[in-house]
Motif scaffolding. Sequence first.
Motif, short mmCIF file in Angstrom:
data_model
loop_
_atom_site.label_atom_id
_atom_site.label_comp_id
_atom_site.label_asym_id
_atom_site.label_seq_id
_atom_site.Cartn_x
_atom_site.Cartn_y
_atom_site.Cartn_z
N GLY A 175 41.45 50.51 52.73
CA GLY A 175 41.48 51.54 51.46
C GLY A 175 42.75 51.71 51.24
O GLY A 175 43.52 50.64 50.91
N HIS A 176 43.32 52.81 51.16
CA HIS A 176 44.49 53.23 50.36
C HIS A 176 45.55 54.16 51.02
O HIS A 176 46.61 54.16 50.83
N GLU A 177 45.15 55.26 51.63
CA GLU A 177 46.08 56.11 52.09
C GLU A 177 46.64 55.98 53.52
O GLU A 177 46.22 55.92 54.57
N ILE A 230 42.89 45.44 54.72
CA ILE A 230 42.27 44.94 53.48
C ILE A 230 42.69 45.86 52.42
O ILE A 230 42.97 47.10 52.64
N CYS A 231 42.94 45.35 51.32
CA CYS A 231 43.20 46.23 50.12
C CYS A 231 44.68 46.88 50.45
O CYS A 231 45.18 46.25 50.97
N CYS A 232 44.93 47.95 49.48
CA CYS A 232 46.20 48.52 49.38
C CYS A 232 46.69 49.04 50.90
O CYS A 232 47.87 49.01 51.12
N THR A 233 45.91 49.68 51.58
CA THR A 233 46.29 49.83 53.13
C THR A 233 46.81 48.87 53.79
O THR A 233 47.98 49.05 54.46
N ASN A 272 42.23 40.49 50.97
CA ASN A 272 42.30 41.43 49.45
C ASN A 272 40.91 41.69 49.28
O ASN A 272 39.84 41.36 50.11
N PHE A 273 40.57 42.33 48.18
CA PHE A 273 39.38 43.06 47.61
C PHE A 273 38.18 42.20 47.99
O PHE A 273 37.54 42.58 48.60
N LEU A 274 38.19 41.10 47.70
CA LEU A 274 37.00 40.39 47.61
C LEU A 274 36.66 39.53 49.20
O LEU A 274 35.78 38.96 49.52
N GLN A 296 38.90 54.41 47.93
CA GLN A 296 39.18 53.56 46.91
C GLN A 296 38.87 51.85 47.17
O GLN A 296 39.20 51.55 48.12
N CYS A 297 38.03 51.11 46.31
CA CYS A 297 37.75 49.76 46.40
C CYS A 297 37.12 49.33 47.53
O CYS A 297 37.14 48.12 48.06
N ILE A 298 36.30 50.42 48.36
CA ILE A 298 35.37 50.25 49.18
C ILE A 298 34.04 49.78 48.85
O ILE A 298 33.29 50.64 48.13
N VAL A 346 50.14 41.96 38.94
CA VAL A 346 49.51 42.96 39.83
C VAL A 346 47.94 42.82 39.78
O VAL A 346 47.42 42.21 38.92
N GLY A 347 47.34 43.78 40.37
CA GLY A 347 46.04 43.88 40.43
C GLY A 347 44.93 43.48 41.43
O GLY A 347 45.29 43.06 42.26
N CYS A 348 43.64 43.78 40.62
CA CYS A 348 42.62 43.37 41.77
C CYS A 348 42.15 41.90 41.83
O CYS A 348 42.88 41.09 41.23
N ASN A 349 41.10 41.80 42.72
CA ASN A 349 40.02 40.57 42.55
C ASN A 349 38.94 40.97 41.68
O ASN A 349 38.43 42.29 41.61
N THR A 353 52.22 43.62 43.37
CA THR A 353 51.78 44.75 44.46
C THR A 353 50.38 44.40 44.55
O THR A 353 49.61 43.46 43.90
N GLY A 354 49.77 45.16 45.21
CA GLY A 354 48.21 45.30 45.26
C GLY A 354 47.47 43.93 45.75
O GLY A 354 47.92 43.11 46.70
N CYS A 355 46.41 43.68 45.28
CA CYS A 355 45.68 42.54 45.67
C CYS A 355 46.11 41.13 45.16
O CYS A 355 46.04 40.18 45.88
N THR A 356 46.73 41.19 44.31
CA THR A 356 47.66 39.97 43.72
C THR A 356 48.73 39.82 44.87
O THR A 356 48.96 38.53 45.15
N SER A 400 51.75 48.50 47.48
CA SER A 400 50.42 48.89 47.21
C SER A 400 50.38 49.10 45.55
O SER A 400 51.46 48.90 44.89
N CYS A 401 49.23 49.31 45.24
CA CYS A 401 49.15 49.83 43.76
C CYS A 401 49.79 50.83 43.37
O CYS A 401 50.30 51.11 42.27
N VAL A 402 49.84 52.08 44.16
CA VAL A 402 50.63 53.23 43.68
C VAL A 402 52.20 52.71 43.57
O VAL A 402 52.98 53.50 43.04
N TRP A 446 41.79 41.67 37.08
CA TRP A 446 41.70 43.31 37.33
C TRP A 446 40.01 43.68 37.29
O TRP A 446 39.13 42.64 36.69
N MET A 447 39.82 44.71 37.91
CA MET A 447 38.55 45.02 37.83
C MET A 447 38.36 46.62 37.97
O MET A 447 37.30 47.36 37.36
N SER A 448 39.35 47.28 38.36
CA SER A 448 39.21 48.74 38.54
C SER A 448 39.64 49.64 37.54
O SER A 448 40.66 49.41 36.85
N GLU A 449 39.31 50.83 37.28
CA GLU A 449 39.75 51.76 36.36
C GLU A 449 41.47 51.81 36.67
O GLU A 449 42.15 52.22 35.57
N LYS A 450 41.61 51.94 37.82
CA LYS A 450 43.30 52.08 38.43
C LYS A 450 44.09 50.79 37.47
O LYS A 450 45.02 51.45 37.26
N ALA A 451 43.40 49.84 37.46
CA ALA A 451 44.26 48.76 36.74
C ALA A 451 44.30 48.94 35.26
O ALA A 451 45.69 48.76 34.67
#
Length: 671
Positions: free
Chosen positions: A285-287, A320-323, A338-340, A359-361, A471-474, A501-504, A544-546, A580-585
């Motif tokens: 997750g993220h926080e 996994i992911c930004c956490t 990462n995400f995938l 997020q991203c779960i 940066v960004g997702c899978n 940062t992030g999943c990259t 992370s992404c933030v 990228w895949m998420s709106e955050k990207a």
Amino acid sequence: MAEEKKKAAKAPKLADPVASSIDVASQEMIARSHVLGIETIFDRALNMKQCAIGVQGTCCKNCSMGPCRLPLPKAGIEGEDTRKGLCGATANTIAARNFVRMIAGGAAAHSDHGRCVAEVFLSAARKETDAYQIKDIDKLLAVAGHLDVATTIEVDGEELDRDIDEIAVEVGEVALNEWGKAEGEVLYLKRAPKARYEIWKKQGVLPRNIDREIVEIMHRTHMGVDQDYKNLMKQGTRACLADGWGGSMLATDLQDILFGTPYPLQSEANLGVMKADHVNIIIHGHEPVLSEMIIAVAQSQEMIDYTKSKGAAGIQLSGICCTANEMLQRHAVPLCGNFLQQELAIITGACDAMVVDIQCIMQNIANVANCFHTKLITTHPIAKMEQDNVIHIEFDEHHAVEDAKRIVKMAIDNFKNRDSEIMIPQYKEPVVAGFGVESTEYHLGGSFRGTYYTLNDNIINGRIRGVAGVVGCNNARTKHNRDHIAICKELIKNDVLVLTTGCTAIACATEGLLVPEAAAVYAGAGLAEVCETAGIPPILHLGSCVDNSRILLAATEVVKAGGLGNDISEWPVAGSAPEWMSEKAISIGHYFVASGVYTVFSNLPVTGAPVFENYICKEFEDIYGGMWATEEDPIKHAHMMIAHIDKKRKELGIDKARDRVMMDFAARQAL
Ligand code: NFS
């Protein structure tokens, strides 16, 4: 026979593991999923086609007269574009509305995360919880300055240091106020280079507060409100600035104060960090509010003893992911994936608990967990799952330690319930992470100089050609990690220092690119020399992404250090999010663009509206100095970034320096 054939034709297709990911550990787990008959996202991506009109960005479902679908005619558009929705909305209006709604979604996700951290911060400052404390006082004082909170007080004409607890409470209050204040503008905007701030002011895009800009997007994109793509993008710009220079930046800063500002440390990455004889707890997750507590509890003697009493050798935490990035950069907790890779980590059969927040779960992890003994635990009031096997333990800062203990204990108790063969792929790579703005300054500037000037110097003399944020997702529509790695390798080969940062960042870590030794193998001669001198990898993990806000601030520090223009748009820098895949990207991409950065994505959902596409991918440069671009081929993608970097070098008049340096190296090699 015919019946059998029919059945076979109907059977869902299975993903080819080697075609699905460049990562061997992931390939092994995809293959295992087929042996066990477990479906993953890789299979689903084969069996469900994307909507061709949605991909173009020209499907409008903002009212119930639609969805109105405006695909681009195969032959393109000659003459006037007469496509309209029922209300008359043009393709430009529809694509722009969809685009800014993505920004709203992304900005909301980052910023609501930031708000949650701010609330915990204020609880800690007010001493309403023992679980969290102010850890980094230097950063608290620096942040106080940016939020106009006094750090000294005058007593009898004498300037005295103000009480730290008092400063912390006021910082928490002022920070939290940024989300909904009635007047003024987001305070952090003033941290940008002055020239940049003036552009935003002139364009009328200074965000007033964080929440309002997101709400206004929802209003403006409602049926029958804003129907001018340029005006819609103005609001999109305002909202994403409220994210990058607001919600995300506050999240990063307050997390650093509470949990510690990252400094370089060493760890490991990939599914191979899991251990068969340990209780494996994966946090996803993220926080960091959740993960910090789980780390603290998992390391306590009480839990270590409890683990041993249940027959396990210890507790192996991973993320996994930004956490994952948050836990890595502050505590050297290894990256699981990462995400995938979230489904794949469970398919090892060794995941005793996967603990998720926001997020991203993927909802399918509940189905995958159901095939194993794995406990899937949701922890956030805004993120639950409908499946029966999911356990919800709500995490609250006021009883954080008790919550974390319950979760960790549940994982330990579950160790004995493992019911399938354990198969952990034996692949992992060492990683050096934790390059914040502060530590990068130290590494590149030295402890005495403490500025970014050494970096600037190396850019000016051409050893470093430029800087890229990748940066960004899978994205399951792209081979897992392929483009991240191809682009990053191509950039460093061409002497471009990469910030990630992030999943990259996780992709680079699992490929072994985040260690100083990678410079000698993959980087061009100039960049390799700088990396060797400074002892840094050619790709720096910034979190992370933030924490993309760290890239904005690093860029600002470069401008401040001098010699490379007065604005972020003037120095040789480019951005990228290839998978990228998420709106955050989209929100991140757009705040980079609006901050003056040329930003390349693999694709954007705007191709159905060529006029709008031209606006953000071309005309934007005249307004903001940054613009969007798209390219799917990773090598071409990297070279578009390099071409932009070279263009900026030329404009700055430092292109000749690089020619000279290159000659020097050639000459040296000849010798
Ligand atoms: Ni970023 Fe983090 Fe990964 Fe994409 Fe998701 S984890 S906030 S959105 S998928 S990089």
